[in-house]
Structure formats: C-alpha cells, structure tokens
Write an enzyme that holds these catalytic residues in place. Structure first.
Site, PDB file in Angstrom:
ATOM      1  N   ARG A  11       0.832  -1.199   0.000  1.00  0.00           N
ATOM      2  CA  ARG A  11       0.000   0.000   0.000  1.00  0.00           C
ATOM      3  C   ARG A  11       0.872   1.256   0.000  1.00  0.00           C
ATOM      4  O   ARG A  11       0.598   2.213  -0.717  1.00  0.00           O
ATOM      5  CB  ARG A  11      -0.931   0.015   1.223  1.00  0.00           C
ATOM      6  CG  ARG A  11      -1.913   1.183   1.223  1.00  0.00           C
ATOM      7  CD  ARG A  11      -2.683   1.268   2.520  1.00  0.00           C
ATOM      8  NE  ARG A  11      -1.844   1.493   3.679  1.00  0.00           N
ATOM      9  CZ  ARG A  11      -1.301   2.664   4.003  1.00  0.00           C
ATOM     10  NH1 ARG A  11      -1.488   3.717   3.253  1.00  0.00           N
ATOM     11  NH2 ARG A  11      -0.552   2.780   5.070  1.00  0.00           N
ATOM     12  N   ALA A  25       2.208  14.722 -13.514  1.00  0.00           N
ATOM     13  CA  ALA A  25       1.080  15.326 -14.225  1.00  0.00           C
ATOM     14  C   ALA A  25       1.072  16.836 -14.025  1.00  0.00           C
ATOM     15  O   ALA A  25       0.840  17.597 -14.972  1.00  0.00           O
ATOM     16  CB  ALA A  25      -0.238  14.719 -13.740  1.00  0.00           C
ATOM     17  N   TRP A  27       3.640  18.735 -13.306  1.00  0.00           N
ATOM     18  CA  TRP A  27       4.805  19.261 -14.034  1.00  0.00           C
ATOM     19  C   TRP A  27       4.486  19.372 -15.529  1.00  0.00           C
ATOM     20  O   TRP A  27       4.783  20.369 -16.169  1.00  0.00           O
ATOM     21  CB  TRP A  27       6.007  18.350 -13.810  1.00  0.00           C
ATOM     22  CG  TRP A  27       7.204  18.766 -14.609  1.00  0.00           C
ATOM     23  CD1 TRP A  27       7.577  18.301 -15.830  1.00  0.00           C
ATOM     24  CD2 TRP A  27       8.161  19.752 -14.241  1.00  0.00           C
ATOM     25  NE1 TRP A  27       8.717  18.932 -16.256  1.00  0.00           N
ATOM     26  CE2 TRP A  27       9.101  19.830 -15.297  1.00  0.00           C
ATOM     27  CE3 TRP A  27       8.331  20.568 -13.136  1.00  0.00           C
ATOM     28  CZ2 TRP A  27      10.190  20.706 -15.265  1.00  0.00           C
ATOM     29  CZ3 TRP A  27       9.417  21.431 -13.102  1.00  0.00           C
ATOM     30  CH2 TRP A  27      10.324  21.496 -14.167  1.00  0.00           C
ATOM     31  N   ARG A  34       5.684  24.510 -12.588  1.00  0.00           N
ATOM     32  CA  ARG A  34       7.091  24.486 -13.014  1.00  0.00           C
ATOM     33  C   ARG A  34       7.820  25.745 -12.549  1.00  0.00           C
ATOM     34  O   ARG A  34       8.960  25.675 -12.083  1.00  0.00           O
ATOM     35  CB  ARG A  34       7.190  24.325 -14.530  1.00  0.00           C
ATOM     36  CG  ARG A  34       6.710  22.965 -15.026  1.00  0.00           C
ATOM     37  CD  ARG A  34       7.012  22.745 -16.499  1.00  0.00           C
ATOM     38  NE  ARG A  34       6.339  23.678 -17.386  1.00  0.00           N
ATOM     39  CZ  ARG A  34       5.131  23.509 -17.896  1.00  0.00           C
ATOM     40  NH1 ARG A  34       4.421  22.424 -17.581  1.00  0.00           N
ATOM     41  NH2 ARG A  34       4.607  24.407 -18.703  1.00  0.00           N
ATOM     42  N   GLU A  71      -0.317  24.898  -5.029  1.00  0.00           N
ATOM     43  CA  GLU A  71      -0.500  24.766  -6.480  1.00  0.00           C
ATOM     44  C   GLU A  71      -0.975  23.358  -6.850  1.00  0.00           C
ATOM     45  O   GLU A  71      -1.786  23.198  -7.765  1.00  0.00           O
ATOM     46  CB  GLU A  71       0.799  25.092  -7.225  1.00  0.00           C
ATOM     47  CG  GLU A  71       0.657  25.119  -8.719  1.00  0.00           C
ATOM     48  CD  GLU A  71      -0.303  26.207  -9.196  1.00  0.00           C
ATOM     49  OE1 GLU A  71      -1.197  25.889 -10.013  1.00  0.00           O
ATOM     50  OE2 GLU A  71      -0.164  27.366  -8.766  1.00  0.00           O
ATOM     51  N   ASP A  97     -11.386  30.036  -8.583  1.00  0.00           N
ATOM     52  CA  ASP A  97     -10.924  31.273  -7.948  1.00  0.00           C
ATOM     53  C   ASP A  97     -10.436  31.028  -6.525  1.00  0.00           C
ATOM     54  O   ASP A  97      -9.422  31.592  -6.095  1.00  0.00           O
ATOM     55  CB  ASP A  97     -12.041  32.324  -7.928  1.00  0.00           C
ATOM     56  CG  ASP A  97     -12.367  32.863  -9.308  1.00  0.00           C
ATOM     57  OD1 ASP A  97     -11.585  32.635 -10.250  1.00  0.00           O
ATOM     58  OD2 ASP A  97     -13.426  33.525  -9.446  1.00  0.00           O
TER      59      ASP A  97
END
Length: 122
Positions: A11, A25, A27, A34, A71, A97
């Site tokens: 696991r 994904a 990146w 980035r 992010e 937003d």
C-alpha cells in the site's frame, strides 16, 4: 485475492507511485507549478544558508514548500472542474478562484515569513 485492497508495504509503495504520478502530471500540464518549483530550487539553498537556527531554516524552507503544495491542490481542483464540462458555471468559477486564492495566500505567507526571519523587528 486480486480484488482485495493492497495492505502493508504494498500500500505504501502504491501510494508513492500515485504521488509521483501526481507530481509528473502537474509538471507536464501546469506552467505555474514548473515556475514555482524553479523558485523553490533557487531559494532552497539560500534558505538553508540564511537561516541561523534550525527553526529559522524550517520556517524559510517550510514557507517555500507551501507554494507548490497549494499549487498541487489548485491544479487538482481545476482538473476536476474541467473534467465535468466546459460550460460556464458560477460554482466552477468559484472553485477555481478559491484555489487560485490559496496559491496567492501561500506566496504571501512565504514572503512574510522570509521578511520576518531575515529582517526581524527589534
């Protein structure tokens, strides 16, 4: 037994693989991620050098890590919203937003932390 959930070390290994896929994904698809990682790579050595104590170093590094963390969440929210259709909807816009606001707040936290650690008020 193929239908049973993975347990124990399997696991943990699976979770690590999912995490790496998430980083890859983000990146691949997110220019902001980035850019934030480039900033992290540039500022991380400076944080370790400028921090005079372990606590200061932890604050400087931790505040930097908050930005790409926010992010990642923002990108996940955007991906889910985009997955459910391209039509304009008030809630979709609000979700995006709010995710963006979280990233902005993480950047503000990093800036304030760096200012307070490097230029303490005395």
């Amino acid at each position: 037994m193929a239908n049973q959930k993975a347990a124990g070390i399997r696991r943990i290994i699976n979770a690590g693989g999912y995490s790496l896929a998430g980083f890859a994904a983000c990146w691949r698809h997110e220019a902001a991620f980035r850019q934030e990682l480039a900033g992290l790579i540039l500022l991380l050595p400076l944080a370790l050098y400028l921090g005079q104590t372990g606590v200061e170093r932890a604050l400087l590094v931790g505040s930097l890590l908050l930005v790409p963390l926010a992010e990642l969440f923002n990108s996940a929210i955007e991906a889910v919203v985009d997955r459910f259709g391209g039509e304009q909807h008030e809630l979709s816009g609000r979700a995006k937003d709010i995710g963006s606001a979280a990233v902005f707040l993480a950047i503000v936290i990093a800036i304030i932390t760096w200012l307070l650690v490097l230029f303490p008020y005395r």
